[in-house]
Design a protein around this motif. Structure first.
Motif, PDB file in Angstrom:
ATOM      1  N   LEU A  76       0.808  -1.223   0.000  1.00  0.00           N
ATOM      2  CA  LEU A  76       0.000   0.000   0.000  1.00  0.00           C
ATOM      3  C   LEU A  76       0.842   1.274   0.000  1.00  0.00           C
ATOM      4  CD1 LEU A  76      -2.801   1.272   0.047  1.00  0.00           C
ATOM      5  CD2 LEU A  76      -2.768   1.098   2.545  1.00  0.00           C
ATOM      6  N   LEU A  77       1.830   1.383   0.905  1.00  0.00           N
ATOM      7  CA  LEU A  77       2.641   2.603   0.947  1.00  0.00           C
ATOM      8  C   LEU A  77       3.439   2.783  -0.334  1.00  0.00           C
ATOM      9  CD1 LEU A  77       4.013   2.664   4.615  1.00  0.00           C
ATOM     10  CD2 LEU A  77       2.071   3.904   3.657  1.00  0.00           C
ATOM     11  N   ASP A  78       3.842   1.678  -0.940  1.00  0.00           N
ATOM     12  CA  ASP A  78       4.569   1.741  -2.207  1.00  0.00           C
ATOM     13  C   ASP A  78       3.645   2.173  -3.332  1.00  0.00           C
ATOM     14  OD1 ASP A  78       7.035   1.583  -3.425  1.00  0.00           O
ATOM     15  OD2 ASP A  78       6.857  -0.525  -3.955  1.00  0.00           O
ATOM     16  N   SER A  82      11.452  -0.426  -8.846  1.00  0.00           N
ATOM     17  CA  SER A  82      10.256  -1.259  -8.977  1.00  0.00           C
ATOM     18  C   SER A  82      10.448  -2.404  -9.956  1.00  0.00           C
ATOM     19  CB  SER A  82       9.063  -0.407  -9.425  1.00  0.00           C
ATOM     20  OG  SER A  82       8.817   0.631  -8.506  1.00  0.00           O
ATOM     21  N   LYS A  83      11.363  -2.251 -10.916  1.00  0.00           N
ATOM     22  CA  LYS A  83      11.639  -3.279 -11.935  1.00  0.00           C
ATOM     23  C   LYS A  83      10.363  -3.643 -12.696  1.00  0.00           C
ATOM     24  CE  LYS A  83      15.972  -3.719 -10.527  1.00  0.00           C
ATOM     25  NZ  LYS A  83      17.117  -3.259 -11.325  1.00  0.00           N
ATOM     26  N   MET A  84       9.584  -2.636 -13.033  1.00  0.00           N
ATOM     27  CA  MET A  84       8.301  -2.832 -13.711  1.00  0.00           C
ATOM     28  C   MET A  84       8.334  -2.288 -15.130  1.00  0.00           C
ATOM     29  SD  MET A  84       5.420  -1.731 -10.927  1.00  0.00           S
ATOM     30  CE  MET A  84       4.215  -1.571 -12.270  1.00  0.00           C
ATOM     31  N   LYS A  85       7.823  -3.088 -16.047  1.00  0.00           N
ATOM     32  CA  LYS A  85       7.627  -2.614 -17.424  1.00  0.00           C
ATOM     33  C   LYS A  85       6.166  -2.279 -17.690  1.00  0.00           C
ATOM     34  CE  LYS A  85       9.782  -6.197 -19.289  1.00  0.00           C
ATOM     35  NZ  LYS A  85      10.423  -7.096 -20.293  1.00  0.00           N
ATOM     36  N   GLY A  86       5.282  -2.744 -16.810  1.00  0.00           N
ATOM     37  CA  GLY A  86       3.864  -2.484 -16.973  1.00  0.00           C
ATOM     38  C   GLY A  86       3.072  -3.270 -15.964  1.00  0.00           C
ATOM     39  N   PHE A  87       1.774  -3.222 -16.092  1.00  0.00           N
ATOM     40  CA  PHE A  87       0.874  -3.938 -15.202  1.00  0.00           C
ATOM     41  C   PHE A  87       1.142  -5.438 -15.301  1.00  0.00           C
ATOM     42  CE2 PHE A  87      -3.292  -5.949 -14.350  1.00  0.00           C
ATOM     43  CZ  PHE A  87      -3.524  -5.454 -13.080  1.00  0.00           C
ATOM     44  N   CYS A  88       1.536  -6.053 -14.186  1.00  0.00           N
ATOM     45  CA  CYS A  88       1.828  -7.497 -14.121  1.00  0.00           C
ATOM     46  C   CYS A  88       2.900  -7.919 -15.126  1.00  0.00           C
ATOM     47  CB  CYS A  88       0.547  -8.319 -14.346  1.00  0.00           C
ATOM     48  SG  CYS A  88      -0.741  -7.981 -13.153  1.00  0.00           S
ATOM     49  N   TYR A  89       3.907  -7.074 -15.314  1.00  0.00           N
ATOM     50  CA  TYR A  89       4.976  -7.394 -16.260  1.00  0.00           C
ATOM     51  C   TYR A  89       6.272  -6.787 -15.747  1.00  0.00           C
ATOM     52  CZ  TYR A  89       7.226  -8.075 -20.873  1.00  0.00           C
ATOM     53  OH  TYR A  89       8.055  -8.476 -21.913  1.00  0.00           O
ATOM     54  N   ARG A 137       9.205   3.109  -9.660  1.00  0.00           N
ATOM     55  CA  ARG A 137      10.239   3.971  -9.097  1.00  0.00           C
ATOM     56  C   ARG A 137      11.572   3.631  -9.758  1.00  0.00           C
ATOM     57  NH1 ARG A 137       8.884   3.727  -4.392  1.00  0.00           N
ATOM     58  NH2 ARG A 137       9.926   1.820  -3.722  1.00  0.00           N
ATOM     59  N   ASN A 138      12.129   4.604 -10.464  1.00  0.00           N
ATOM     60  CA  ASN A 138      13.421   4.383 -11.097  1.00  0.00           C
ATOM     61  C   ASN A 138      14.536   4.842 -10.158  1.00  0.00           C
ATOM     62  OD1 ASN A 138      13.549   7.208 -11.290  1.00  0.00           O
ATOM     63  ND2 ASN A 138      12.912   7.230 -13.435  1.00  0.00           N
ATOM     64  N   MET A 139      15.762   4.639 -10.569  1.00  0.00           N
ATOM     65  CA  MET A 139      16.886   4.934  -9.688  1.00  0.00           C
ATOM     66  C   MET A 139      16.991   6.427  -9.384  1.00  0.00           C
ATOM     67  SD  MET A 139      19.160   3.611  -7.790  1.00  0.00           S
ATOM     68  CE  MET A 139      19.537   1.938  -8.356  1.00  0.00           C
ATOM     69  N   ASN A 185      14.486  -4.976  -4.231  1.00  0.00           N
ATOM     70  CA  ASN A 185      13.849  -4.397  -5.415  1.00  0.00           C
ATOM     71  C   ASN A 185      12.489  -5.050  -5.644  1.00  0.00           C
ATOM     72  OD1 ASN A 185      15.747  -2.479  -6.643  1.00  0.00           O
ATOM     73  ND2 ASN A 185      17.066  -4.238  -7.040  1.00  0.00           N
ATOM     74  N   GLY A 186      11.720  -4.451  -6.556  1.00  0.00           N
ATOM     75  CA  GLY A 186      10.558  -5.139  -7.083  1.00  0.00           C
ATOM     76  C   GLY A 186       9.213  -4.735  -6.516  1.00  0.00           C
ATOM     77  N   THR A 187       8.160  -5.173  -7.217  1.00  0.00           N
ATOM     78  CA  THR A 187       6.773  -5.070  -6.775  1.00  0.00           C
ATOM     79  C   THR A 187       6.109  -6.420  -7.059  1.00  0.00           C
ATOM     80  OG1 THR A 187       5.796  -4.408  -8.896  1.00  0.00           O
ATOM     81  CG2 THR A 187       6.730  -2.649  -7.533  1.00  0.00           C
TER      82      THR A 187
END
Length: 689
Positions: free
Chosen positions: A203-205, A255-262, A275-277, A299-301
């Protein structure tokens, strides 16, 4: 001090979080299911004696700092706030006295909530979707509270459920609960608290990440507004507990995210949507200045879950470079978690790159691993293999939320390799009342585990294995390059067997249990590969034969079966420079329950990112020379080129004898499963002999 000990010397130096001194640099990180206030308890939160036993055993084995798993500020069931349960904190105070006798320190991790990341199960989904049932169950389970997010958005687990927007009043209520609960923790002798979390997409993230936060009030929009919730929490805790009371923050650097669930693959060049560096450099300093005394970082979500809960496919120390970078922007201690190798971690500490290593699942597998490290007994450490089968088996596939049974979901933080972890009342060793001679047929993991349990109980054990080595089918499973921990596990078993008076007879095939002179016989002969009755099937390579390297494969390889084994074979082929294609009859890859989404999403994302062809809802009709004939869900038949075909379509139990009065069938010979079912099943039988 030996050369080996010197490699780890930096791990065993003291350090401070605020004014609290920690005796060494090993942090037992929080894991869902290890909360001292219980986990997902139908009866409401209470002081959890099983979790307390877990932590006290680790504290007695030289861990420096313990952080139990998340404690929701508000009970999942019945909605009572933690601070409204004074008896629980009285019990906690007694426990803290015991912890402090060991020299360890302990922080309590408190969570604001999960938001869209709440692992809603298939059984809960229909109750939430229907407005009437949602209202009826609200006094028991308020899904609108559990799913409350910064902005309306789809659940990570059930994409057709929209998570409601949390209100400002709810935010303020949570901040107040943090302060009240932290004060009760301090009064109970707890050394500090950890705020969960600007981390892992909780949640806070979600508030901190613009991709999830579309609010237009003081908790959304610009940088300061998005991090306001987390900042106000630490300020409230400090006001209630004093500025010198340590508050750690669980923190994801990127966050190491490229998109929703990816998610993003290690080393991939991609555009970060979380969140990028650059933002993280600013955020870490901002959160430190708000009052946080430590960053417990990785890292990560949940959209890139394999960074926060690395499976065996992720490299060791996968978060170290990013965490070490962010340490340059703060003055407070920084802990790095994520498949941390103690030797590499020790060097990073010695070089000033991090302040301590965070380790989680290894503590579940072997409670004594830190002691063994100190005593230069590293070969005695039973390795965690990163399977998540017992500790975090939330699974999901297309069209499903968390597919795990609710009863299993409620029992997190167990261990596939160590049944006693968080289950000591069910699984424990006692001397046998009557000593017996026991014959075990099959030297795979199930047979070896059974031999150890029986020998520890005092029985006279003989283990028969028809091949020249122990390990069984797990030798094949451990063959790929990314299964180094599996290979370490086999080696550990072989060494461990030598410590007990167990007779091992290799190259000895038992064809009939009648030939054995034993009081009890345990059949652990495993399973055999299933066959597909199609033209050309005889030319295909069995999965085990490929894994053992007994068959050469061409450049273009068709893998028939998109379960876990088939996907791991395709992954292994790709790493070797081959061109795999996966053919699966189901509508998604790896649809079996009990395989963690962190593991399965890595493989799915890897195949998607690297454009590995995957044909779902497709069946094999024929194997030809240089090609395979396939049929899709519409009945359309088509041809794919294939130099080689690997069959991975499951297994059938192959016991050499049926269960009887003194005959016990365990492992895959009883029912095909995974390492957890094999090992726990061995204990179920051997504890009663």
């Amino acid at each position: 001090m030996s050369i080996l000990e010197q490699q780890y010397e930096a791990l065993f130096t003291p350090w401070k979080i605020g004014n609290v001194e920690i005796k060494n640099r090993i942090v037992m990180c929080p894991m869902g299911g290890t909360s001292l206030f219980g986990w997902f308890e139908l009866t409401g939160c209470h002081f959890d004696k099983e979790a307390a036993k877990l932590f006290l055993e680790r504290a007695n084995n030289n861990v420096g700092l313990i952080i139990p798993g998340i404690a929701p500020l508000r009970d999942t069931f019945w909605g009572k706030w933690l601070w409204q349960n004074p008896k629980m904190f009285e019990d906690l105070a007694v426990f803290m006295d015991e912890i402090h006798k060991t020299g360890a320190k302990l922080f309590i991790q408190l969570t604001a909530g999960m938001g869209r990341s709440w692992a809603i199960t298939d059984s809960i989904v229909p109750l939430h979707k229907n407005a009437i049932t949602r209202k009826l169950i609200k006094p028991v389970l308020d899904t609108s509270h559990e799913l409350a997010s910064p902005s309306p958005q789809p659940s990570r687990w059930a994409h057709d459920i929209e998570c409601p927007e949390i209100t400002v009043a709810q935010i303020h209520e949570i901040i107040e609960a943090f302060a009240k609960t932290a004060k009760l923790c301090k009064d109970a002798g707890v050394d500090g608290v950890e705020v969960h979390a600007v981390h892992e997409g909780y949640l806070l993230d979600q508030f901190a990440i613009e991709f999830f936060n579309k609010r237009t009030d003081e908790y959304g929009g610009n940088f300061e507004n998005r991090y306001r919730f987390a900042a106000e929490i630490v300020k409230a805790i400090k006001e209630a507990c004093g500025n010198d009371y340590p508050v750690s923050l669980r923190y994801s650097v990127e966050s190491k995210m490229k998109g929703f669930c990816y998610g993003a693959m290690p080393g991939e060049d991609y555009t970060e949507v979380g969140r990028n560096m650059q933002e993280s450099e600013r955020a870490a300093k901002y959160l430190q200045d708000a009052g946080y005394d430590m960053l417990n970082a990785d890292n990560g979500t949940y959209d890139s879950w394999y960074w926060s809960h690395p499976p065996m496919y992720m490299p060791e120390n996968c978060n170290l470079t990013d965490v070490a970078h962010i340490k340059q922007f703060v003055d407070i201690p920084v802990v790095c978690a994520g498949r941390m190798n103690p030797e590499i971690g020790a060097k990073a500490i010695a070089d000033g790159k991090i302040d301590a290593i965070g380790v989680a699942r290894q503590f579940l597998t072997d409670p004594e691993w830190v002691t063994k490290l100190l005593e230069n007994r590293t070969q005695d450490i039973k390795p965690c293999i990163c399977c998540h089968s017992g500790c975090f088996n939330f699974s999901s596939c297309k069209g499903h939320a968390n597919t795990q049974d609710l009863s299993d979901t409620m029992g997190l933080a167990r261990c596939a390799l160590n049944p006693e972890t968080m289950q000591s009342r069910k699984y424990h060793l006692e001397p046998a009342k009557k000593l017996k001679t026991i014959a075990i047929i099959g030297g795979g993991i199930g047979g070896m585990e059974a031999a150890l349990v029986c020998a520890k109980r005092g029985h006279k054990v003989t283990l028969y294995e028809r091949s020249s080595t122990l390990g069984g089918v797990f030798i094949a499973a451990a063959a790929p390059s990314f299964k180094e921990k599996d290979r370490e596990l086999i080696a550990w078993y072989i060494r461990e067997l030598q410590k007990y008076p167990i007779t091992i007879k290799l190259n000895t095939e038992i064809k009939s249990v009648a030939s054995l002179s034993a009081d009890e016989v345990i059949v652990a002969t495993g399973a055999t590969a299933r066959k597909i009755n199609v033209t050309g099937a005889e030319t295909a390579i069995e999965a085990i034969d490929y894994l053992l390297g007994s068959c050469e494969v061409g450049e273009n390889v068709a893998v028939i079966g998109g379960g876990l084994t088939g996907c791991e074979i395709a992954y292994d082929l790709y790493l070797k420079g081959k061109h795999p294609t996966i053919i699966e009859m189901q509508d998604d890859l790896i649809t079996t329950k009990g395989i963690c989404l962190a593991n399965t999403s890595y493989l799915r994302d890897f195949f998607k990112t690297n454009k590995v062809p995957v044909f779902l809802e497709t069946s094999l009709s024929q194997i030809k020379s240089g090609s395979v004939e396939l049929i899709d869900k519409t009945g359309n038949q088509f041809t794919l080129p294939a130099d080689s075909v690997i069959m991975s379509v499951g297994y059938t139990p192959a016991p050499i004898a049926a269960k009887g009065k003194h005959i016990h069938v365990i492992g895959d010979a009883a029912k095909v499963g995974n390492l957890r079912t094999v090992i726990w099943g061995a204990w179920d039988v051997c504890m009663k002999l």
